[in-house]
Design an enzyme around this catalytic site. Structure first.
Site, PDB file in Angstrom:
ATOM      1  N   CYS A 119       0.811  -1.224   0.000  1.00 53.83           N
ATOM      2  CA  CYS A 119       0.000   0.000   0.000  1.00 53.83           C
ATOM      3  C   CYS A 119       0.838   1.266   0.000  1.00 53.83           C
ATOM      4  O   CYS A 119       0.334   2.341  -0.312  1.00 53.83           O
ATOM      5  CB  CYS A 119      -0.932  -0.018   1.196  1.00 53.83           C
ATOM      6  SG  CYS A 119      -1.976  -1.468   1.199  1.00 53.83           S
ATOM      7  N   HIS A 260      -3.639   6.581   3.635  1.00 56.84           N
ATOM      8  CA  HIS A 260      -3.966   5.326   2.969  1.00 56.84           C
ATOM      9  C   HIS A 260      -5.353   4.874   3.429  1.00 56.84           C
ATOM     10  O   HIS A 260      -5.677   4.936   4.605  1.00 56.84           O
ATOM     11  CB  HIS A 260      -2.909   4.269   3.322  1.00 56.84           C
ATOM     12  CG  HIS A 260      -3.269   2.902   2.837  1.00 56.84           C
ATOM     13  ND1 HIS A 260      -3.729   2.674   1.563  1.00 56.84           N
ATOM     14  CD2 HIS A 260      -3.273   1.701   3.467  1.00 56.84           C
ATOM     15  CE1 HIS A 260      -3.987   1.388   1.423  1.00 56.84           C
ATOM     16  NE2 HIS A 260      -3.727   0.779   2.564  1.00 56.84           N
ATOM     17  N   ASN A 290     -10.022  -1.021   0.343  1.00 55.30           N
ATOM     18  CA  ASN A 290      -8.565  -0.824   0.313  1.00 55.30           C
ATOM     19  C   ASN A 290      -8.054  -1.256  -1.062  1.00 55.30           C
ATOM     20  O   ASN A 290      -8.103  -2.429  -1.404  1.00 55.30           O
ATOM     21  CB  ASN A 290      -7.942  -1.671   1.432  1.00 55.30           C
ATOM     22  CG  ASN A 290      -6.429  -1.546   1.496  1.00 55.30           C
ATOM     23  OD1 ASN A 290      -5.801  -0.997   0.590  1.00 55.30           O
ATOM     24  ND2 ASN A 290      -5.839  -2.063   2.561  1.00 55.30           N
TER      25      ASN A 290
HETATM   26  N1  ACO Z   1     -17.692 -10.507   9.597  1.00 50.09           N
HETATM   27  C1  ACO Z   1     -18.034 -10.874  10.839  1.00 50.09           C
HETATM   28  N2  ACO Z   1     -17.129 -11.212  11.784  1.00 50.09           N
HETATM   29  C2  ACO Z   1     -15.830 -11.153  11.443  1.00 50.09           C
HETATM   30  C3  ACO Z   1     -15.402 -10.790  10.152  1.00 50.09           C
HETATM   31  C4  ACO Z   1     -16.386 -10.460   9.215  1.00 50.09           C
HETATM   32  N3  ACO Z   1     -16.104 -10.067   7.956  1.00 50.09           N
HETATM   33  N4  ACO Z   1     -14.052 -10.813  10.105  1.00 50.09           N
HETATM   34  C5  ACO Z   1     -13.639 -11.192  11.322  1.00 50.09           C
HETATM   35  N5  ACO Z   1     -14.719 -11.412  12.140  1.00 50.09           N
HETATM   36  C6  ACO Z   1     -14.725 -11.837  13.525  1.00 50.09           C
HETATM   37  C7  ACO Z   1     -13.494 -12.586  13.926  1.00 50.09           C
HETATM   38  O1  ACO Z   1     -13.565 -13.926  13.561  1.00 50.09           O
HETATM   39  C8  ACO Z   1     -13.479 -12.360  15.414  1.00 50.09           C
HETATM   40  O2  ACO Z   1     -14.378 -13.283  16.003  1.00 50.09           O
HETATM   41  P1  ACO Z   1     -14.005 -14.006  17.386  1.00 50.09           P
HETATM   42  O3  ACO Z   1     -13.904 -12.872  18.386  1.00 50.09           O
HETATM   43  O4  ACO Z   1     -15.161 -14.900  17.598  1.00 50.09           O
HETATM   44  O5  ACO Z   1     -12.705 -14.687  17.153  1.00 50.09           O
HETATM   45  C9  ACO Z   1     -14.078 -10.966  15.594  1.00 50.09           C
HETATM   46  O6  ACO Z   1     -14.764 -10.688  14.354  1.00 50.09           O
HETATM   47  C10 ACO Z   1     -13.059  -9.894  15.854  1.00 50.09           C
HETATM   48  O7  ACO Z   1     -11.981 -10.054  14.939  1.00 50.09           O
HETATM   49  P2  ACO Z   1     -10.790  -9.056  14.870  1.00 50.09           P
HETATM   50  O8  ACO Z   1      -9.838  -9.517  13.794  1.00 50.09           O
HETATM   51  O9  ACO Z   1     -10.241  -8.814  16.237  1.00 50.09           O
HETATM   52  O10 ACO Z   1     -11.576  -7.746  14.395  1.00 50.09           O
HETATM   53  P3  ACO Z   1     -11.053  -6.295  14.202  1.00 50.09           P
HETATM   54  O11 ACO Z   1     -11.906  -5.354  14.934  1.00 50.09           O
HETATM   55  O12 ACO Z   1      -9.563  -6.202  14.376  1.00 50.09           O
HETATM   56  O13 ACO Z   1     -11.350  -6.034  12.653  1.00 50.09           O
HETATM   57  C11 ACO Z   1     -10.148  -5.993  10.586  1.00 50.09           C
HETATM   58  C12 ACO Z   1     -10.759  -6.849  11.674  1.00 50.09           C
HETATM   59  C13 ACO Z   1     -11.259  -5.222   9.938  1.00 50.09           C
HETATM   60  C14 ACO Z   1      -9.477  -6.900   9.573  1.00 50.09           C
HETATM   61  C15 ACO Z   1      -9.138  -5.023  11.207  1.00 50.09           C
HETATM   62  O14 ACO Z   1      -8.258  -5.728  12.049  1.00 50.09           O
HETATM   63  C16 ACO Z   1      -8.306  -4.272  10.194  1.00 50.09           C
HETATM   64  O15 ACO Z   1      -8.823  -3.478   9.431  1.00 50.09           O
HETATM   65  N6  ACO Z   1      -6.976  -4.446  10.243  1.00 50.09           N
HETATM   66  C17 ACO Z   1      -6.049  -3.712   9.398  1.00 50.09           C
HETATM   67  C18 ACO Z   1      -6.035  -4.328   8.067  1.00 50.09           C
HETATM   68  C19 ACO Z   1      -5.266  -3.538   7.099  1.00 50.09           C
HETATM   69  O16 ACO Z   1      -5.236  -2.331   7.148  1.00 50.09           O
HETATM   70  N7  ACO Z   1      -4.686  -4.249   6.162  1.00 50.09           N
HETATM   71  C20 ACO Z   1      -4.106  -3.660   5.040  1.00 50.09           C
HETATM   72  C21 ACO Z   1      -2.730  -3.200   5.228  1.00 50.09           C
HETATM   73  S1  ACO Z   1      -2.203  -2.423   3.844  1.00 50.09           S
HETATM   74  C22 ACO Z   1      -1.569  -3.470   2.648  1.00 50.09           C
HETATM   75  O17 ACO Z   1      -0.405  -3.403   2.387  1.00 50.09           O
HETATM   76  C23 ACO Z   1      -2.430  -4.427   1.914  1.00 50.09           C
END
Ligand code: ACO
Length: 338
Positions: A119, A260, A290
């Site tokens: 990214c 970003h 993203n």
């Molecule tokens: N729908 C419903 N529930 C979900 C989903 C979904 N799509 N995805 C995950 N969950 C669940 C998980 O299984 C977990 O359940 P559990 O508690 O029973 O285990 C719960 O939701 C919480 O999961 P977390 O991963 O802790 O959720 P979080 O609030 O962190 O959100 C997310 C997840 C959206 C992926 C977030 O962590 C995020 O945006 N991270 C950054 C990602 C990012 O920016 N990546 C790109 C980097 S840039 C690049 O170079 C590509």
């Protein structure tokens, strides 16, 4: 190379392209165990664009580039360097997508190459273009960030498939003797000790294509979402604070903070930490998700096309991505306003 007069790199124009097909949260509800409410609450994303099967990263890059070239007033013949940032190139790993884009644009006998910084790719490329221009080696550089991210997303993995989309953005960076049109500052960095936060395990020298790659889905992006989230907020905030302090500029004086577009909660947390007003912070993640290296130029294009970005106005870019990589840049928009 010795120079008599200093040369600066000016950000002359912007263009972007998104594919027609929309993948909404309602569509994703039918594909994985998720809800529109969860996705919007945790990410701010409502929909993202998905390229057609026969629409490739280079095709999207070309469409964005055509707009950027036209809006710059520079003719194709004057372009002397073509750069592309992508982690979803047309081919892993040759020819480069920049070569294919050059060919499709009819730009011949000009240096062209890709970089991979996830990214952060577009802002990394700005540092490359700036260095080439300020050293006097090149004059008019086409910079493209393009991703067909859907080609590496596992649409059975709810933790990643809700986040990413396809698209492209492009800019023309041109030599100028006007210091006020040049970059104020640019900082890019990396820390490979976090490499396992965001990985596409195959294909590569560690995992060449094999039955195992297919069976285990190693060709899809894998992400430690929660860890990435926390590090993103910390890194983006620190980076912006440092670049502003170094250049003695108040966050208040930045008309366009363009982070970003990974997750609205990350953008909000960084904006709040900097005490930015809502009107300063550019947010497009809700409609595009993203789009990795395309995210920042697509966001710049959004404010340019809506008339929000005017000639001479300051942009503060801030990005992070797989690697891990991160970068920030402070620069004026040197092109024409709409
Ligand atoms: N729908 C419903 N529930 C979900 C989903 C979904 N799509 N995805 C995950 N969950 C669940 C998980 O299984 C977990 O359940 P559990 O508690 O029973 O285990 C719960 O939701 C919480 O999961 P977390 O991963 O802790 O959720 P979080 O609030 O962190 O959100 C997310 C997840 C959206 C992926 C977030 O962590 C995020 O945006 N991270 C950054 C990602 C990012 O920016 N990546 C790109 C980097 S840039 C690049 O170079 C590509």
């Amino acid at each position: 190379m010795s120079q008599t007069k200093p040369v600066y790199a000016s950000f002359k124009s912007i263009g972007a392209y998104v594919p027609e097909k929309i993948l909404s949260n309602a569509d994703l509800e039918k594909m994985v165990d998720t809800t529109d409410e969860w996705i919007v609450k945790r990410t701010g994303i409502s929909e993202r664009r998905i390229a057609a099967e026969d629409e490739y990263t280079s095709d999207m890059g070309v469409k964005a580039a055509e707009l950027a070239i036209e809006r710059s007033g520079i003719s194709k013949d004057e372009i002397d360097l073509v750069l592309c940032a992508t982690v979803t190139p047309d081919y892993f790993n040759m020819p480069s997508t920049a070569c294919i884009i050059s060919d499709k644009l009819g730009i011949k006998n000009v240096q062209a190459f890709d970089i991979s910084a996830a990214c952060s790719g577009f802002v990394y490329l700005l540092s490359v273009a700036k260095a080439f221009i300020e050293s006097g080696m090149k004059k008019n550089v086409l910079v493209v960030g393009a991703e067909k991210f859907s080609s590496i997303v596992d649409y059975t993995d709810r933790s990643t498939c809700i986040l990413f989309g396809d698209g492209a953005g492009a800019a023309m960076l041109c030599a100028t003797d006007k210091k006020e049109e040049g970059f104020i500052d640019l900082h890019a960095s990396a820390d490979g000790s976090y490499a396992d936060f965001l990985v596409t395990p195959a294909p590569g020298s560690i995992n060449p294509v094999s039955q195992k790659v297919i069976d285990e889905g190693l060709n899809f992006v894998q992400m430690k979402g929660n860890e990435t989230f926390k590090l993103a907020v910390k890194t983006l905030t620190k980076d912006v604070k440092e670049i502003l302090a170094k250049n003695e500029i108040n966050a208040d004086d930045i008309p366009h903070f363009i982070p970003h577009q990974a997750n609205y909660r990350i953008i909000k947390a960084v904006g709040d930490a900097l005490k930015m007003r809502e009107d300063q912070v550019v947010v497009t993640v809700g409609k595009y998700g993203n789009t990795s290296a395309a995210s920042i130029p697509m966001a710049i294009n959004d404010i340019w096309e809506s008339g929000r970005l005017q000639t001479g106005e300051l942009m503060l870019l801030d990005t992070f991505g797989g690697g891990l990589t991160w970068a920030s840049a402070l620069l004026p928009f040197a092109g024409k306003s709409i």
